[in-house]
Design a protein around this motif. Sequence first.
Motif, PDB file in Angstrom:
ATOM      1  N   GLY A  37       1.639   2.251  -3.093  1.00 41.15           N
ATOM      2  CA  GLY A  37       0.984   2.609  -4.235  1.00 41.15           C
ATOM      3  C   GLY A  37      -0.103   1.676  -5.035  1.00 41.15           C
ATOM      4  N   ASP A  41      -3.712  -9.917  -1.540  1.00 43.29           N
ATOM      5  CA  ASP A  41      -4.513 -10.210  -0.225  1.00 43.29           C
ATOM      6  C   ASP A  41      -5.056 -11.432  -0.818  1.00 43.29           C
ATOM      7  OD1 ASP A  41      -5.320  -9.942   2.490  1.00 43.29           O
ATOM      8  OD2 ASP A  41      -6.816  -8.592   2.037  1.00 43.29           O
ATOM      9  N   ARG A  57      -2.744  -0.168  -4.436  1.00 46.86           N
ATOM     10  CA  ARG A  57      -4.350  -0.369  -3.850  1.00 46.86           C
ATOM     11  C   ARG A  57      -4.761  -1.059  -4.912  1.00 46.86           C
ATOM     12  NH1 ARG A  57      -1.340   4.569  -3.156  1.00 46.86           N
ATOM     13  NH2 ARG A  57      -0.908   5.040  -0.899  1.00 46.86           N
ATOM     14  N   GLY A  58      -6.248  -0.540  -4.687  1.00 49.64           N
ATOM     15  CA  GLY A  58      -7.639  -1.215  -4.982  1.00 49.64           C
ATOM     16  C   GLY A  58      -7.785  -2.695  -5.511  1.00 49.64           C
ATOM     17  N   GLU A 110       1.063  -1.318  -0.058  1.00 48.52           N
ATOM     18  CA  GLU A 110      -0.344  -0.029  -0.189  1.00 48.52           C
ATOM     19  C   GLU A 110       1.239   1.010  -0.517  1.00 48.52           C
ATOM     20  OE1 GLU A 110      -3.871   1.874   2.687  1.00 48.52           O
ATOM     21  OE2 GLU A 110      -3.716  -0.388   2.414  1.00 48.52           O
ATOM     22  N   TYR A 111       1.999   1.053   0.875  1.00 45.57           N
ATOM     23  CA  TYR A 111       2.638   2.988   0.751  1.00 45.57           C
ATOM     24  C   TYR A 111       3.484   2.250  -0.864  1.00 45.57           C
ATOM     25  CZ  TYR A 111       7.181   5.326   1.832  1.00 45.57           C
ATOM     26  OH  TYR A 111       7.981   6.043   1.832  1.00 45.57           O
ATOM     27  N   ARG A 133      -3.673  -5.175  -5.468  1.00 46.25           N
ATOM     28  CA  ARG A 133      -3.194  -5.150  -4.148  1.00 46.25           C
ATOM     29  C   ARG A 133      -5.291  -5.708  -3.288  1.00 46.25           C
ATOM     30  NH1 ARG A 133      -5.178  -5.027   1.533  1.00 46.25           N
ATOM     31  NH2 ARG A 133      -3.400  -4.326   2.570  1.00 46.25           N
TER      32      ARG A 133
END
Length: 149
Positions: free
Chosen positions: A41, A51, A43-44, A38-39, A47
């Motif tokens: 960038g 996960d 995301r969404g 996440e750090y 990510r």
Amino acid sequence: MHEILSAINDKLIIGGIFCELSKAFDCVNHRILLLKLEYYGIRGTFRALIDSYLKESYQRVAIKNKTDNYYSNWELVKHSVPQGCILGPLLFLLYINDLPEVTAKNAKLLLCADDTSLIVTSSSPTEFATKLNDVLAEVQEWFKSNLLF
């Protein structure tokens, strides 16, 4: 490599710390890895895909011989990145990608999957010893805080 050749040409004292991290693949903490992604960038959807790739994996130990088979209970995998696939080394490199920031003032760092090398140079033996000790302390603290000890 250029820094090493330059240091040799400048007649500096050179020392290396070589970390063989092959077992570290098994110690990658999923929570820390996801925070680092996440750090960086990630995301969404991507990510969430990573996960789900890491979550809900189970493993057990099987001991088999000619007459009997023994199995441990299935346990949730909370640490490790998959090995033997293209994504495992990439996730591991993202996990350790912030290590150079920790050692930047005292050493040059070379990252290559599970092999990490730190190169320390100095013109003075006293300064060299101080830098080397500082790097060892910084790396030890980083390994500890990232659960790779």
